[in-house]
Design a protein around this motif. Structure first.
Motif, PDB file in Angstrom:
ATOM      1  N   GLN A 220      -2.070   4.954  -0.079  1.00 27.13           N
ATOM      2  CA  GLN A 220      -2.246   3.889  -1.223  1.00 27.13           C
ATOM      3  C   GLN A 220      -1.102   4.253  -2.150  1.00 27.13           C
ATOM      4  N   GLU A 222      -0.621   3.043  -5.706  1.00 25.95           N
ATOM      5  CA  GLU A 222      -1.425   2.721  -7.185  1.00 25.95           C
ATOM      6  C   GLU A 222      -0.952   3.398  -8.293  1.00 25.95           C
ATOM      7  N   ASN A 287      -4.815  -6.254  -1.638  1.00 27.94           N
ATOM      8  CA  ASN A 287      -4.622  -4.994  -2.942  1.00 27.94           C
ATOM      9  C   ASN A 287      -5.815  -5.364  -3.967  1.00 27.94           C
ATOM     10  N   ILE A 328      -2.852  -0.733  -3.961  1.00 26.53           N
ATOM     11  CA  ILE A 328      -2.251  -1.485  -2.806  1.00 26.53           C
ATOM     12  C   ILE A 328      -2.166  -0.545  -1.535  1.00 26.53           C
TER      13      ILE A 328
END
Length: 458
Positions: A220, A222, A287, A328
Motif C-alpha cells: 500500500q 498511503e 484507491n 492506493i
C-alpha cells in the motif's frame, strides 16, 4: 477498455518478459502469490518512487515513516480489527470452495453492482435472484453467509498460548496513527500535516484472484492527513483531485476512471469514495479517499492511555485532529498500468507489434543499447557503461535489430540507442522512440541530457 486487452494476455506477457512470475512456481505455486521479476520489480519501484515524489517529496507538510509490520496486539483491538473486521463468506456445497459474497456479486455484474452497502440477507437474495453461480464448478448451492476474519496470526513466544498471538498487519495506516505523537514532536509539525508510508499488508483473502488485483499479501501507498474539523471536507476534496490527477499523469485514461461514493459509511466517517478503474474484468476499486473523523486517534488514546491532543502553538487550542486518509495499492496500480499500456499495433508490413506504452518515468528500462553488429560491442558497452550511471538500461546484441526492437517494445523501453559504424567515425548514434518508431541522430555527449528531459515525471 478495448476488448483486445484481456487478463490472459497480460499474465502471459508478464511471465514471458520477466514482469511477474507465479509465486513458488517450481512447487506448483501458492494461493495466488506472485513474484516480481527483473522487469516487474523496476516497474513497481518506479511507480512507488513517482508516488513518493508527488505526495511526500514535493509536499512540505508530509512526513514519511516505515512502521513495523508486527505491532502490539492491542493496536488491532483499538482499531476494531479483532472484534469486527471480517468478510462475508459463502461455501459452495458442491465443490467445497469458499467465496466472498460481495465479490461474487461484483464479478457477476462486471463491477456494475456494488455489494458494499448490502446486508447479508440482501446479498443472499441477489445471488438467488440473479442466478450467481460458483466460479469453480458452475453450481448454485451455497451455504448461508458467515463472517470470516482475514487477519493472519502468528505467535510471539514459544508456548503458543492465546496470549502470545500477534497479527500480520491487515493495513498499514495504524503505523501512522500510533506514530502521530512521535512525528509531530520530532519534526515540530503544525496541523495540518500528513504522515505517509509505503509497505506490505496481509489478508487471508477467501477468494484471491484476477492476477495482482486481490492477493494475500499486497503493498500500500498511503497517507493520513491530520487537520482541523472545519477544514476537513476541503482537504478531502483536495485529495480526491490530487489522487485522480496522479494516476492520470502516470498514464491512465480519464475515460477508464471514475469516482464511486461509498453506499454505506462507517459510523465514524463523514465521507468516503473510491477511484475505480476499468480493468478487463470490469470496474473495480483502485484507491480510496476517506474522511475518518477523530475516531482513530481517539481509540488509540483510549486503549494506550496516551494523550493524543494537539496543542495549537498560536491559539493554544487543544483538540484531537480529524483524519483524511488517501490509500492506493501499489500492486493494483501496477496491474492497471499494465492493462492501460498494453497495445497490439498492426504494422504496414502486416505484422503485429505488441508494445507497452508506459510513461517513460515508470518504464522498467529507460534505454536499451543495441550494437548493430556484435563487432561493435566495445563501443556499445562504452556507451552503456556511461548511461547506467544515470538510468536503468538494457543491453542486447542477440538477433536481428528488428527482433531486438520488438523485445524492447514488449517491456516498454521508451528509447533504443543503436550503435553502427558511423558511430566510430563521428560519435553519433541513432535514438529510436518506442511509441512513434521514429529515429533521429544525436551525438553521444547529448544522450544523458536528451533522455533525462524525455523521461521526466512532473
Amino acid at each position: 477498455m478495448e476488448s483486445k486487452v484481456t487478463m490472459d494476455k497480460i499474465v502471459n506477457l508478464c511471465k514471458s518478459r520477466g514482469f511477474i512470475f507465479p509465486g513458488s512456481e517450481i512447487y506448483g505455486g501458492f494461493a495466488n502469490t506472485w513474484d516480481f521479476g527483473p522487469v516487474g520489480v523496476e516497474l513497481k519501484n518506479n511507480i512507488k518512487r513517482a508516488w513518493w515524489k508527488r505526495f511526500v517529496q514535493e509536499d512540505p507538510q508530509t512526513y514519511g515513516v516505515d512502521a513495523a509490520i508486527l505491532m502490539n496486539p492491542t493496536v488491532w483491538q483499538a482499531s476494531g480489527h479483532v472484534e469486527s473486521f471480517g468478510d462475508p463468506k459463502m461455501d459452495c456445497k458442491n465443490c467445497k470452495t469458499r467465496h466472498r459474497a460481495d465479490t461474487l456479486i461484483e464479478n457477476h455484474s462486471k463491477g456494475k453492482i456494488s455489494a458494499e452497502g448490502m446486508t447479508n440477507e440482501e446479498m443472499e437474495a441477489y445471488i438467488e435472484e440473479h442466478d450467481v453461480r460458483c466460479p469453480v464448478c458452475g453450481k448454485r448451492d451455497f451455504t448461508p453467509i458467515r463472517k470470516f476474519n482475514p487477519m493472519f496470526t502468528t505467535s510471539r513466544a514459544m508456548t503458543g498460548d492465546a496470549s502470545d498471538v500477534v497479527y500480520l498487519r491487515p493495513e498499514t495506516c495504524q503505523g501512522e496513527y500510533v506514530n502521530f505523537l512521535n512525528v509531530q514532536r520530532s519534526t515540530r509539525a503544525k496541523v495540518p500535516f500528513a504522515i505517509a508510508q509505503i509497505g506490505k499488508s496481509f489478508r487471508n483473502e477467501i477468494t484471491p484472484g484476477n492476477f495482482l488485483f486481490r492477493t494475500i499479501e499486497f503493498e500500500q501507498m498511503e497517507l493520513q492527513k491530520f487537520c482541523k474539523e472545519e477544514s476537513s471536507m476541503e482537504t478531502y476534496e483536495d485529495y480526491k483531485k490530487r489522487a485522480i490527477t496522479f494516476v492520470e499523469n502516470l498514464g491512465l485514461k480519464n475515460e477508464h476512471l471514475r469516482f464511486h461514493d461509498h453506499d454505506k459509511l462507517a459510523h465514524y466517517a463523514k465521507a468516503a469514495c473510491d477511484i475505480q478503474y476499468l480493468f478487463p474484468m470490469g470496474w473495480q476499486e483502485l484507491n480510496g479517499i476517506h474522511h475518518r473523523g477523530t475516531w482513530d486517534l481517539t481509540r488509540h488514546q483510549e486503549f494506550s492511555g496516551k494523550n493524543m491532543y494537539y496543542l495549537d502553538p498560536i491559539t493554544n487550542e487543544k483538540y484531537i485532529p480529524t483524519v483524511i486518509e488517501y490509500s492506493i495499492g501499489a500492486d493494483r496500480l501496477t496491474l492497471a498500468l499494465l492493462c492501460e499500456a498494453y497495445d497490439e499495433e498492426q504494422l504496414e508490413n502486416g505484422e503485429t507489434r505488441v508494445v507497452m506504452h508506459f510513461h517513460p518515468a515508470i518504464a522498467p528500462y529507460k534505454v536499451a543499447v543495441l550494437p548493430l553488429q556484435k563487432n561493435l560491442g566495445d563501443k556499445a558497452k562504452e556507451i552503456y557503461n556511461t548511461l547506467i550511471k544515470n538510468f536503468m538500461c538494457d543491453y542486447d546484441e542477440a538477433g536481428s535489430i528488428g527482433k531486438r526492437y520488438r523485445r524492447q517494445d514488449e517491456i516498454g523501453t521508451p528509447f533504443c540507442i543503436t550503435i553502427d559504424f558511423d558511430t566510430l567515425e563521428d560519435d553519433t548514434v541513432t535514438i529510436r522512440d518506442r511509441d512513434t518508431m521514429k529515429q533521429e541522430r544525436i551525438n553521444v555527449n547529448q544522450l544523458v541530457d536528451v533522455i533525462e528531459k524525455r523521461i521526466k515525471f512532473n
